[in-house]
Scaffold this motif. Structure first.
Motif, PDB file in Angstrom:
ATOM      1  N   CYS A  29     -22.412   5.376 -10.156  1.00  0.00           N
ATOM      2  CA  CYS A  29     -21.015   5.598  -9.774  1.00  0.00           C
ATOM      3  C   CYS A  29     -20.808   5.266  -8.286  1.00  0.00           C
ATOM      4  O   CYS A  29     -21.743   5.300  -7.487  1.00  0.00           O
ATOM      5  N   MET A  31     -19.353   6.949  -6.006  1.00  0.00           N
ATOM      6  CA  MET A  31     -19.615   8.062  -5.090  1.00  0.00           C
ATOM      7  C   MET A  31     -21.099   8.128  -4.753  1.00  0.00           C
ATOM      8  O   MET A  31     -21.469   8.357  -3.600  1.00  0.00           O
ATOM      9  N   SER A  62     -18.650  16.552  -1.446  1.00  0.00           N
ATOM     10  CA  SER A  62     -18.372  15.123  -1.588  1.00  0.00           C
ATOM     11  C   SER A  62     -17.118  14.840  -2.400  1.00  0.00           C
ATOM     12  O   SER A  62     -16.643  13.706  -2.421  1.00  0.00           O
ATOM     13  N   SER A  63     -16.592  15.852  -3.064  1.00  0.00           N
ATOM     14  CA  SER A  63     -15.340  15.737  -3.814  1.00  0.00           C
ATOM     15  C   SER A  63     -14.860  17.151  -4.099  1.00  0.00           C
ATOM     16  O   SER A  63     -15.576  18.119  -3.835  1.00  0.00           O
ATOM     17  N   PRO A  64     -13.682  17.309  -4.682  1.00  0.00           N
ATOM     18  CA  PRO A  64     -13.201  18.657  -5.012  1.00  0.00           C
ATOM     19  C   PRO A  64     -14.039  19.343  -6.104  1.00  0.00           C
ATOM     20  O   PRO A  64     -13.969  20.558  -6.250  1.00  0.00           O
ATOM     21  N   ARG A  67     -20.722  18.880  -4.849  1.00  0.00           N
ATOM     22  CA  ARG A  67     -21.310  18.859  -3.505  1.00  0.00           C
ATOM     23  C   ARG A  67     -22.691  18.234  -3.604  1.00  0.00           C
ATOM     24  O   ARG A  67     -23.303  18.180  -4.669  1.00  0.00           O
ATOM     25  N   TYR A  82     -22.382  20.283  -9.395  1.00  0.00           N
ATOM     26  CA  TYR A  82     -20.986  20.647  -9.587  1.00  0.00           C
ATOM     27  C   TYR A  82     -20.735  21.981  -8.903  1.00  0.00           C
ATOM     28  O   TYR A  82     -21.602  22.853  -8.879  1.00  0.00           O
TER      29      TYR A  82
END
Length: 147
Positions: A29, A31, A62-64, A67, A82
């Protein structure tokens, strides 16, 4: 279950994990590509309760929804987790002291996979200790090429 150890490049962050199989996977991905600077990253999925940290990694949101654990001293990527809803996390295969046991059994994020990087067996290869400029730099630093 097998107890395996690992950690970051500088040794600041260390862990022991109970591993139940040789299965691992490659994530392609965007990310993960951006987080590692690579075309993919190899992960071993384990239960959070089966990972015991000598020193917790630093973590970056790294996103909502996720981490990433890393060492802030040397930058080694260590985990993907997650934020909620999972009792598992991914450890980077390369952070294990002996990653040779693991075998890729799946790909994730295949919409961003760079197929040219998957099978490189036929490309020429050079051992680190055979590359004289590298050997000389290590000797000047007072050491041998690390294994």
């Amino acid at each position: 279950m097998t107890r395996m150890t690992g950690g970051c490049q500088c040794g600041r962050v260390r862990y022991a994990a109970e591993v139940d199989s040789d299965d691992a996977y490659l994530c392609h991905c965007r990310m993960c590509q951006r987080a590692t600077g690579g075309v993919s990253i190899a992960f071993k999925n384990v239960k959070r309760a089966d990972v015991h940290w000598e020193r917790e990694p630093d973590r970056y949101a790294s996103s909502p929804i996720a981490r990433r654990g890393f060492c802030s001293a040397c930058g080694t990527p260590l985990t993907f987790e997650y934020v909620a809803g999972s009792d598992k996390l991914d450890l980077t295969v390369g952070s294990f002291d002996d990653p040779s046991r693991f075998r890729p059994t799946a790909h994730f994020g295949v919409e961003h996979r760079h197929d040219a990087w998957l099978d490189t067996r036929d490309l020429p290869g050079t051992r680190c200790a055979e590359y004289q400029p590298l050997v000389e730099r290590w000797r000047e630093a007072g050491s041998d090429v690390p294994e």
